[in-house]
Design an enzyme around this catalytic site. Structure first.
Site, mmCIF file in Angstrom:
data_model
loop_
_atom_site.group_PDB
_atom_site.id
_atom_site.type_symbol
_atom_site.label_atom_id
_atom_site.label_comp_id
_atom_site.label_asym_id
_atom_site.label_seq_id
_atom_site.Cartn_x
_atom_site.Cartn_y
_atom_site.Cartn_z
ATOM 1 N N HIS A 183 55.163 27.948 42.346
ATOM 2 C CA HIS A 183 54.516 29.258 42.379
ATOM 3 C C HIS A 183 55.100 30.223 41.343
ATOM 4 C CE1 HIS A 183 57.817 29.149 45.271
ATOM 5 N NE2 HIS A 183 57.994 30.438 45.042
ATOM 6 N N HIS B 231 67.249 13.523 19.711
ATOM 7 C CA HIS B 231 68.425 12.732 20.074
ATOM 8 C C HIS B 231 68.318 12.032 21.416
ATOM 9 C CE1 HIS B 231 71.349 15.031 17.203
ATOM 10 N NE2 HIS B 231 70.295 14.533 16.585
ATOM 11 N N ARG C 175 71.444 5.496 16.234
ATOM 12 C CA ARG C 175 72.517 5.557 17.235
ATOM 13 C C ARG C 175 72.046 6.212 18.526
ATOM 14 N NH1 ARG C 175 73.399 9.826 13.775
ATOM 15 N NH2 ARG C 175 74.045 11.791 14.706
#
Length: 160
Positions: free
Chosen positions: A9, A98, A132
């Protein structure tokens, strides 16, 4: 691209604005409640949006409540969801680039609508960088499966 959109809400007004704004940006929007601003429980919408994303019904999810905290916690309980609570454009970008976040959580009580629009635009247009970071996301997935991320054999990806 389909976006699952939910709120409680306190986020209902922002939810309504985002539904229209996203449609104008040519996104397909699946609204997952609530239909009005009567008090409701944020975990309900968090679950619906999280399931839609995890099941591949929607590409991404956006959740809005007063602080963003509760919805973020609840959404992250759905396996396959990587929900990020974002307050600024750097956070919006990094959560996608990332961490490959697939659900954006926004605090309706703390941000103005123009800022929210910029955050959503940044978040939806930022690509996951991989490399990575992909290795780290795989480790997050391992944690979801109850595994120690350090035990995940990811030696081929260690050079990333």
């Amino acid at each position: 691209m389909k976006i699952a959109l939910g709120s409680d809400h306190r986020g209902h007004e922002v939810h309504g604005h985002l539904a229209q704004w996203l449609a104008q940006q040519e996104y397909e929007v699946a609204e997952m409640g609530p239909q009005d601003n009567r008090p409701c429980d944020y975990p309900d919408s968090s679950y619906l949006v999280g399931r839609a994303v995890a099941d591949g019904v929607a590409s991404f999810g956006i959740l809005v409540d007063g602080s963003g905290i509760g919805m973020c916690i609840a959404a992250n309980k759905v396996r396959g969801v990587r929900a990020a609570l974002v307050h600024d454009e750097i956070g919006a970008e990094i959560s996608r680039r990332h961490s490959d976040a697939n659900v954006l959580c926004l605090p309706a009580d703390m941000l103005g609508q123009r800022i929210i629009d910029r955050l959503v635009r940044t978040w939806l247009t930022t690509e996951f960088e991989g490399g990575r970071h992909a290795r780290r996301v795989r480790k997050i997935c391992a944690i979801e499966q109850g595994l120690d991320p350090q035990t995940v054999d990811d030696s081929a990806a260690m050079s990333e």
